[in-house]
Design a protein around this motif. Structure first.
Motif, mmCIF file in Angstrom:
data_model
loop_
_atom_site.group_PDB
_atom_site.id
_atom_site.type_symbol
_atom_site.label_atom_id
_atom_site.label_comp_id
_atom_site.label_asym_id
_atom_site.label_seq_id
_atom_site.Cartn_x
_atom_site.Cartn_y
_atom_site.Cartn_z
ATOM 1 N N ALA A 1 -2.540 -11.784 -3.721
ATOM 2 C CA ALA A 1 -2.079 -10.389 -3.650
ATOM 3 C C ALA A 1 -0.744 -10.314 -2.924
ATOM 4 O O ALA A 1 0.149 -9.563 -3.332
ATOM 5 C CB ALA A 1 -3.122 -9.509 -2.964
ATOM 6 N N LYS A 2 -0.612 -11.090 -1.860
ATOM 7 C CA LYS A 2 0.637 -11.084 -1.093
ATOM 8 C C LYS A 2 1.757 -11.800 -1.844
ATOM 9 O O LYS A 2 2.859 -11.262 -1.982
ATOM 10 C CB LYS A 2 0.413 -11.717 0.281
ATOM 11 N N ALA A 3 1.478 -13.004 -2.353
ATOM 12 C CA ALA A 3 2.528 -13.812 -2.977
ATOM 13 C C ALA A 3 2.901 -13.317 -4.374
ATOM 14 O O ALA A 3 4.082 -13.206 -4.705
ATOM 15 C CB ALA A 3 2.076 -15.268 -3.054
ATOM 16 N N GLN A 4 1.915 -13.022 -5.202
ATOM 17 C CA GLN A 4 2.174 -12.669 -6.598
ATOM 18 C C GLN A 4 2.571 -11.209 -6.782
ATOM 19 O O GLN A 4 3.377 -10.884 -7.649
ATOM 20 C CB GLN A 4 0.924 -12.976 -7.424
ATOM 21 N N TYR A 5 2.000 -10.314 -5.948
ATOM 22 C CA TYR A 5 2.237 -8.889 -6.140
ATOM 23 C C TYR A 5 3.016 -8.241 -4.997
ATOM 24 O O TYR A 5 3.264 -7.046 -5.025
ATOM 25 C CB TYR A 5 0.901 -8.159 -6.341
ATOM 26 N N GLY A 6 3.383 -9.015 -3.989
ATOM 27 C CA GLY A 6 4.209 -8.498 -2.901
ATOM 28 C C GLY A 6 3.510 -7.516 -1.984
ATOM 29 O O GLY A 6 4.167 -6.695 -1.334
ATOM 30 N N VAL A 7 2.194 -7.569 -1.899
ATOM 31 C CA VAL A 7 1.446 -6.637 -1.051
ATOM 32 C C VAL A 7 1.674 -6.991 0.422
ATOM 33 O O VAL A 7 1.448 -8.115 0.842
ATOM 34 C CB VAL A 7 -0.060 -6.673 -1.392
ATOM 35 N N LYS A 8 2.136 -6.003 1.184
ATOM 36 C CA LYS A 8 2.388 -6.189 2.621
ATOM 37 C C LYS A 8 1.519 -5.267 3.472
ATOM 38 O O LYS A 8 1.392 -5.441 4.668
ATOM 39 C CB LYS A 8 3.857 -5.937 2.920
ATOM 40 N N SER A 9 0.954 -4.261 2.833
ATOM 41 C CA SER A 9 0.108 -3.284 3.505
ATOM 42 C C SER A 9 -0.907 -2.787 2.473
ATOM 43 O O SER A 9 -0.650 -2.867 1.273
ATOM 44 C CB SER A 9 0.960 -2.127 4.026
#
Length: 182
Positions: A96-104
């Motif tokens: 989610a963080k790496a592929q979709y850029g989720v930070k929050s």
């Protein structure tokens, strides 16, 4: 359906499903879904990231990455403090963080299922009673590398017993977001 399969039931689970997305809907925009599912209150908490889900002719396809939350009871904190979910060191969160850029993250809410598992033709058939605030939907799920073959067997089983059915027109998550029962 449940009566026709009753002798082959292997388990029943009460499930609570909660969904999460970034503040800019990073996951939804990419047709991805992040879910935490609690089993039998707090016996297990499963984190799942589904990507590029496609549903056609009653057969769903898409990527699915899962890991267990280290502590199912502590995982309840994700509902009120969603960013704690980003601290989990598991494949779904890392993707989610790496592929979709989720930070929050924000918790979007969720729904409950009562899932009964049955042995069927060498597979596990999952019969869900999904309860949304606006109604109840019943669904059969079977995970298989050959979904069309299992679908044909299941349709034959239902037809032989005069059990009416329709193919799902959308996912449970889409029903949740759109407040539908399709």
């Amino acid at each position: 359906m449940a009566a026709a399969l009753s002798s082959s039931r292997t388990a029943t689970h009460a499930q609570e499903n909660f969904f999460f997305d970034g503040p800019s809907r990073e996951l939804s925009a990419a047709r991805a879904v992040l879910r935490v599912r609690f089993y039998n209150t707090d016996k297990r908490a499963l984190i799942t990231l589904k990507g590029q889900q496609v549903l056609a002719g009653g057969v769903g396809r898409g990527s699915e990455h899962e890991c267990d939350a280290p502590d199912p009871v502590a995982a309840r904190a994700f509902l009120t403090h969603p960013d704690k979910l980003l601290e989990v060191d598991g494949d779904p969160i890392q993707r989610a963080k790496a592929q979709y850029g989720v930070k929050s993250l924000a918790c979007l809410g969720g729904f409950e299922n009562l899932r009964s598992d049955y042995a069927f033709e060498g597979h596990t058939l999952e019969l869900d009673e999904t309860r949304y605030p606006w109604g109840t939907l019943y669904e059969i799920e079977v995970e298989s590398a050959e979904p069309e073959a299992v679908k044909a067997k299941l349709e034959g089983f239902l037809a032989e017993r005069g059990i009416p059915f329709t193919h799902s027109a959308t996912t449970k998550f889409a029903n949740f977001i759109n407040k539908t029962l399709l």
